[in-house]
Design an enzyme around this catalytic site. Structure first.
Site, PDB file in Angstrom:
ATOM      1  N   GLY A   1       0.868  -1.174   0.000  1.00 38.56           N
ATOM      2  CA  GLY A   1       0.000   0.000   0.000  1.00 38.56           C
ATOM      3  C   GLY A   1       0.899   1.217   0.000  1.00 38.56           C
ATOM      4  CD  GLU A   2       2.446   6.312   0.911  1.00 32.98           C
ATOM      5  OE1 GLU A   2       3.657   6.344   0.593  1.00 32.98           O
ATOM      6  OE2 GLU A   2       2.026   6.738   2.004  1.00 32.98           O
ATOM      7  CB  SER A   3       5.326   2.871   3.826  1.00 35.90           C
ATOM      8  OG  SER A   3       6.008   3.931   3.186  1.00 35.90           O
TER       9      SER A   3
ATOM     10  CB  CYS B   1       5.324  -3.592  -1.246  1.00 35.95           C
ATOM     11  SG  CYS B   1       5.718  -2.188  -2.318  1.00 35.95           S
TER      12      CYS B   1
ATOM     13  CB  ILE C   1       3.549  -2.033  -7.415  1.00 39.34           C
ATOM     14  CG1 ILE C   1       3.062  -3.202  -8.270  1.00 39.34           C
ATOM     15  CG2 ILE C   1       2.730  -0.771  -7.692  1.00 39.34           C
ATOM     16  CD1 ILE C   1       1.668  -3.694  -7.921  1.00 39.34           C
ATOM     17  NE  ARG C   2       4.516   5.000  -5.513  1.00 35.58           N
ATOM     18  CZ  ARG C   2       3.796   5.394  -4.464  1.00 35.58           C
ATOM     19  NH1 ARG C   2       2.561   4.977  -4.305  1.00 35.58           N
ATOM     20  NH2 ARG C   2       4.308   6.205  -3.577  1.00 35.58           N
TER      21      ARG C   2
ATOM     22  CG  HIS D   1       2.894  -6.314  -4.139  1.00 35.85           C
ATOM     23  ND1 HIS D   1       2.121  -5.820  -3.116  1.00 35.85           N
ATOM     24  CD2 HIS D   1       3.614  -5.276  -4.605  1.00 35.85           C
ATOM     25  CE1 HIS D   1       2.363  -4.538  -2.969  1.00 35.85           C
ATOM     26  NE2 HIS D   1       3.267  -4.176  -3.855  1.00 35.85           N
TER      27      HIS D   1
ATOM     28  CD  GLU E   1       0.599  -9.016  -1.968  1.00 41.06           C
ATOM     29  OE1 GLU E   1       0.609  -7.778  -2.096  1.00 41.06           O
ATOM     30  OE2 GLU E   1       1.625  -9.690  -1.714  1.00 41.06           O
TER      31      GLU E   1
END
Length: 196
Positions: free
Chosen positions: A49-51, A81, A139-140, A175, A177
């Site tokens: 997600g976004e840390s 991630c 992803i990023r 990721h 998952e």
């Protein structure tokens, strides 16, 4: 056999995918949003997600300190991630006010592989995961700048560590998952089962 319950931190990110991957790996899984839900699980996944957002929401929901306490007390945790960033003892380039749960003696760099449009997939040989390479979705994604003596690098891409284990803690920059391959989640479920 009484299968241990594994939580997925459900504040932001790819929660559903981790719940499905854990169940696909033969584990019982539940979302965790509150301290009382955290208290019921034997292990925890911190999703991508976004840390920065995960850090702020964990603090707002009263979960940051309980998470730190459980990890310090030996609860198994797996971060993918953004979850890798959350389990790092140090972030090389943190956003203002960004905090981590910590636990893995490593320094990570956020968005190290580039922006969203530079996302990629790669075959990754992960030590401890049998059956050949796993497909890593980046992803990023962060990478690990350095790890301490207590931590072990399990995989590298382009000369950078992208999977790390320290005791009961596991982290990947990618990721698993999102791929339908549940071997990394199976490894984590085995780590949780190994705790008395």
């Amino acid at each position: 056999m009484n299968e241990p319950l594994i939580g997925v931190l459900a504040l932001q990110g790819d929660v559903r995918e981790h719940l499905a991957a854990l169940e696909g790996a033969g584990a019982r899984a539940t979302p965790v949003r509150r301290p009382e839900e955290l208290a019921r699980v034997r292990g925890l996944v911190i999703p991508g997600g976004e840390s920065t957002t995960i850090s702020k929401l964990a603090s707002a929901f009263g979960l940051l300190e309980p998470l730190r306490e459980r990890v310090a007390a030996g609860m198994p945790a797996y971060g993918s991630c953004a979850g890798m960033i959350m389990l790092a003892d140090k972030i090389l380039d943190p956003r203002s006010g960004q905090e981590t749960v910590g636990g893995i003696d490593m320094i990570v760099r956020r968005n190290a592989f580039g922006r969203q449009n530079e996302s990629f997939e790669a075959s990754v040989d992960v030590a401890g995961v049998p059956g050949g390479p796993v497909q890593g979705v980046f992803i990023r994604a962060p990478w690990v700048e350095s790890i301490g003596a207590a931590a072990e690098s399990l995989a590298e891409v382009d000369g950078h560590s992208v999977a790390v284990r320290q005791g009961r803690l596991l982290a990947t920059a990618f990721h698993p998952e999102l791929t339908g391959d549940h071997r990394v989640h199976r490894l984590f479920a085995e780590m949780v089962r190994a705790v008395d």
